[in-house]
Write an enzyme that holds these catalytic residues in place. Structure first.
Site, PDB file in Angstrom:
ATOM      1  N   GLU A  83      44.276  36.019  35.532  1.00 49.36           N
ATOM      2  CA  GLU A  83      45.629  35.947  35.892  1.00 49.36           C
ATOM      3  C   GLU A  83      45.709  34.643  36.699  1.00 49.36           C
ATOM      4  OE1 GLU A  83      43.326  38.315  36.221  1.00 49.36           O
ATOM      5  OE2 GLU A  83      44.495  40.286  36.890  1.00 49.36           O
ATOM      6  N   HIS A  85      39.517  34.465  37.746  1.00 50.82           N
ATOM      7  CA  HIS A  85      40.179  35.652  36.903  1.00 50.82           C
ATOM      8  C   HIS A  85      41.082  35.174  36.082  1.00 50.82           C
ATOM      9  CE1 HIS A  85      38.677  38.921  40.019  1.00 50.82           C
ATOM     10  NE2 HIS A  85      37.623  38.179  39.753  1.00 50.82           N
ATOM     11  N   CYS A 138      43.416  42.879  40.511  1.00 47.04           N
ATOM     12  CA  CYS A 138      42.630  43.058  41.601  1.00 47.04           C
ATOM     13  C   CYS A 138      43.541  42.671  42.943  1.00 47.04           C
ATOM     14  CB  CYS A 138      41.530  42.609  41.634  1.00 47.04           C
ATOM     15  SG  CYS A 138      41.679  40.697  41.900  1.00 47.04           S
ATOM     16  N   CYS A 163      44.429  38.995  42.735  1.00 47.83           N
ATOM     17  CA  CYS A 163      45.307  38.667  41.562  1.00 47.83           C
ATOM     18  C   CYS A 163      46.634  38.907  41.918  1.00 47.83           C
ATOM     19  CB  CYS A 163      44.857  39.018  40.403  1.00 47.83           C
ATOM     20  SG  CYS A 163      43.187  38.056  39.520  1.00 47.83           S
TER      21      CYS A 163
END
Lengths: 144, 144
Positions: free
Chosen positions: B50, B48, B78, B81
């Protein structure tokens, strides 16, 4: 869990928080990857053992989902790793010691019970709990 | 957030779920890293945006904690993260669209409100919310 414990101990010797993880084929039990935390070695706050084995096998296979794999971890996964295990669609999660301070499976965030969790692995906790916990306690005792 | 949106759009063009993240110096605002999701490109379920900017800056600096950094993300982080942002000790989290289906800041797991969360960034949500959300909606509309 024997191999995961071995990894945790290797981690401890290297000054890492001693958690070990092993990713296996759900059917055959074949070991696909094993790792200990590498947060210090890699200076990567996301380099938990679970993340490392998932990334290794996903990349090697060229598949982002590992639906035919189980993971063994010596400690109840944290919030980050519990989610990563779900995203990778792992079939089963076997963990050792329970972690009231940071766990997210049966503690606090309980990610697999959230409506934002879209894949729930089967979970078995408390395997070799005493031994898995002792590796961690010994590590932190020695650091005090 | 402009740069994070730019990253999200680059991601969309490459078939990635269009979320962008930018890591900046809290004091000067200097951009330290920018990324879009690379789950497909890297076949890595943990890639992801991040996670990618945190890993990049932590490794480059040789520091696992980035206490003087803020992160801009186009979508509410999420569960994975949100925890990674906490582990990296980021100072502030600015996010765009709210994510009732997968968010873990103001939805479901609400990680920063859990007793297992040991560092809480300052959080500002809803920045350029409409535009950040539209990039995602357009992406999923086109895929249906």
């Amino acid at each position: 869990m024997r191999l995961a414990l071995e990894e945790a101990r290797i981690g401890a010797e290297r000054g890492e928080v001693p958690v070990g993880a092993v990713l296996v084929d759900s059917e055959t039990g074949e070991v696909l990857a094993r790792a200990h935390n590498r947060v210090e070695a890699d200076t990567d706050p996301t380099a938990h053992a679970e993340i490392l084995v998932i990334r290794e096998v996903a990349r090697r296979r060229g598949e982002k989902r590992l639906v035919d794999c189980d993971i063994y971890v010596t400690l109840e996964p944290c919030t980050m790793c519990a989610a990563a295990i779900s995203f990778a669609r792992l079939k089963r999660l076997y963990f050792g010691a329970y972690d009231p301070k940071g766990g997210a499976v049966v503690h606090a965030a309980r990610f697999y019970e959230q409506p934002t969790c879209h894949h729930r692995p089967e979970v078995v906790g408390g395997i070799d709990e005493a031994e898995c916990g002792e590796v961690l306690r010994a590590f932190f005792r020695a650091r005090r």
